[in-house]
Scaffold this motif. Sequence first.
Motif, mmCIF file in Angstrom:
data_model
loop_
_atom_site.group_PDB
_atom_site.id
_atom_site.type_symbol
_atom_site.label_atom_id
_atom_site.label_comp_id
_atom_site.label_asym_id
_atom_site.label_seq_id
_atom_site.Cartn_x
_atom_site.Cartn_y
_atom_site.Cartn_z
ATOM 1 N N VAL A 102 44.324 31.561 44.126
ATOM 2 C CA VAL A 102 44.177 30.468 45.097
ATOM 3 C C VAL A 102 45.223 29.388 44.848
ATOM 4 N N THR A 103 45.345 28.941 43.594
ATOM 5 C CA THR A 103 46.281 27.858 43.277
ATOM 6 C C THR A 103 47.726 28.284 43.492
ATOM 7 N N GLU A 104 48.034 29.547 43.240
ATOM 8 C CA GLU A 104 49.400 30.030 43.408
ATOM 9 C C GLU A 104 49.817 30.078 44.870
ATOM 10 N N SER A 105 48.856 30.293 45.751
ATOM 11 C CA SER A 105 49.181 30.431 47.176
ATOM 12 C C SER A 105 48.903 29.177 47.989
ATOM 13 N N MET A 106 48.241 28.169 47.391
ATOM 14 C CA MET A 106 47.739 27.049 48.178
ATOM 15 C C MET A 106 48.850 26.244 48.841
ATOM 16 N N THR A 107 49.909 25.899 48.118
ATOM 17 C CA THR A 107 50.960 25.070 48.703
ATOM 18 C C THR A 107 51.594 25.743 49.905
ATOM 19 N N SER A 108 51.916 27.039 49.781
ATOM 20 C CA SER A 108 52.534 27.742 50.911
ATOM 21 C C SER A 108 51.553 27.874 52.071
ATOM 22 N N MET A 109 50.268 28.067 51.753
ATOM 23 C CA MET A 109 49.273 28.153 52.824
ATOM 24 C C MET A 109 49.179 26.849 53.592
ATOM 25 N N LEU A 110 49.215 25.731 52.873
ATOM 26 C CA LEU A 110 49.144 24.432 53.534
ATOM 27 C C LEU A 110 50.397 24.168 54.350
ATOM 28 N N GLN A 111 51.554 24.543 53.828
ATOM 29 C CA GLN A 111 52.796 24.354 54.571
ATOM 30 C C GLN A 111 52.769 25.145 55.872
ATOM 31 N N ASN A 112 52.241 26.365 55.814
ATOM 32 C CA ASN A 112 52.154 27.189 57.018
ATOM 33 C C ASN A 112 51.137 26.639 58.009
ATOM 34 N N ALA A 113 50.117 25.951 57.490
ATOM 35 C CA ALA A 113 49.074 25.414 58.362
ATOM 36 C C ALA A 113 49.505 24.131 59.061
ATOM 37 N N LEU A 114 50.447 23.414 58.471
ATOM 38 C CA LEU A 114 50.887 22.157 59.070
ATOM 39 C C LEU A 114 51.689 22.426 60.337
ATOM 40 N N PRO A 115 51.374 21.749 61.421
ATOM 41 C CA PRO A 115 52.175 21.913 62.634
ATOM 42 C C PRO A 115 53.550 21.297 62.461
ATOM 43 N N ASP A 116 54.533 21.937 63.055
ATOM 44 C CA ASP A 116 55.893 21.416 62.991
ATOM 45 C C ASP A 116 56.029 20.348 64.066
ATOM 46 N N SER A 117 55.467 19.179 63.765
ATOM 47 C CA SER A 117 55.384 18.131 64.784
ATOM 48 C C SER A 117 55.438 16.770 64.116
ATOM 49 N N SER A 118 56.012 15.835 64.816
ATOM 50 C CA SER A 118 56.058 14.465 64.311
ATOM 51 C C SER A 118 54.684 13.821 64.350
ATOM 52 N N ALA A 119 53.706 14.533 64.945
ATOM 53 C CA ALA A 119 52.348 13.984 65.002
ATOM 54 C C ALA A 119 51.703 13.953 63.626
ATOM 55 N N VAL A 120 52.246 14.723 62.685
ATOM 56 C CA VAL A 120 51.707 14.704 61.333
ATOM 57 C C VAL A 120 52.297 13.511 60.609
ATOM 58 N N PRO A 121 51.466 12.543 60.193
ATOM 59 C CA PRO A 121 52.008 11.372 59.507
ATOM 60 C C PRO A 121 52.690 11.762 58.213
ATOM 61 N N GLY A 122 53.746 11.042 57.882
ATOM 62 C CA GLY A 122 54.517 11.354 56.693
ATOM 63 C C GLY A 122 53.683 11.374 55.438
ATOM 64 N N SER A 123 52.722 10.440 55.326
ATOM 65 C CA SER A 123 51.906 10.379 54.118
ATOM 66 C C SER A 123 51.081 11.649 53.952
ATOM 67 N N ALA A 124 50.500 12.136 55.042
ATOM 68 C CA ALA A 124 49.692 13.353 54.956
ATOM 69 C C ALA A 124 50.580 14.558 54.686
ATOM 70 N N ARG A 125 51.736 14.644 55.360
ATOM 71 C CA ARG A 125 52.625 15.779 55.162
ATOM 72 C C ARG A 125 53.086 15.853 53.710
ATOM 73 N N MET A 126 53.431 14.718 53.145
ATOM 74 C CA MET A 126 53.923 14.703 51.775
ATOM 75 C C MET A 126 52.818 15.117 50.801
ATOM 76 N N GLU A 127 51.624 14.557 50.995
ATOM 77 C CA GLU A 127 50.537 14.864 50.070
ATOM 78 C C GLU A 127 50.125 16.325 50.155
ATOM 79 N N LEU A 128 50.080 16.859 51.367
ATOM 80 C CA LEU A 128 49.650 18.233 51.534
ATOM 81 C C LEU A 128 50.674 19.212 50.987
ATOM 82 N N GLN A 129 51.949 18.937 51.223
ATOM 83 C CA GLN A 129 52.974 19.884 50.835
ATOM 84 C C GLN A 129 53.322 19.793 49.349
ATOM 85 N N LEU A 130 53.077 18.648 48.742
ATOM 86 C CA LEU A 130 53.467 18.503 47.353
ATOM 87 C C LEU A 130 52.285 18.703 46.420
#
Length: 238
Positions: free
Chosen positions: A31-59
């Motif tokens: 789970v931990t090994e795949s989580m970051t990539s799973m979250l990156q794939n789940a995030l929409p490629d849109s400016s609607a995602v606030p920078g703070s959330a995008r950074m926290e989720l992807q990092l």
Amino acid sequence: DKLSALADEVDPIEQPMRFGNKAFRTWYTRVTESMTSMLQNALPDSSAVPGSARMELQLTEGAAYLCDSFGNATRIDYGTGHETNFMLFLYVLRGSPPAAEDALPSDAGSATPGGTAVHSDEAWLQDDDLPALVLRVFPQYLRLCRKVQRRYLLEPAGSHGVWSLDDFQMLPFYFGSAQLQGSSSITPGDIHSSAVRAGNLQRYMYLEAIDFVHTVKTGAPFAEHSPLLNDLSRLPNW
């Protein structure tokens, strides 16, 4: 769904201990090994995602909150603190409230439960999304945790025993009673009816939670192993 399928792939191992199957550590590592990539794939490629959330989720933070939602791999346990981590993960998706000097009037934008307005460009999840988080996302999380809990025989983490609502989770009783508010067909006392639970547990998370308690706690009357939930069942309404 992906994490549930992953649990199907990682079988429990034969071991002398009754609880805490060490295969949980294998599942958790995957789970931990795949989580970051799973979250990156789940995030929409849109400016609607606030920078703070995008950074926290992807990092780090978002992935850490979500990974910590499923239990502790060292102790092989799960409890209400892990449930809280899942709510923190959802809070990250909500976005950050504005600074005090930038706060909007209460009628100028969506508001957090505490009354602080949230800028529309800083809230990925809007007020309209919140019912779906509680009624669709959260129950799916509960079902995954219960599956993992039973499959790997997780110990309750920090349980207060009969002095707590439940050994593993608290929020399904809070959200679940709110969901049943105003119901004329199901009363608090109906939790003791196996027929009522069986016919409604897929719709009402309170009944599903009670049914799970009956599944994992056997050999004693409900009033003995869950006295607080039993006391609540005597209330006239939700």
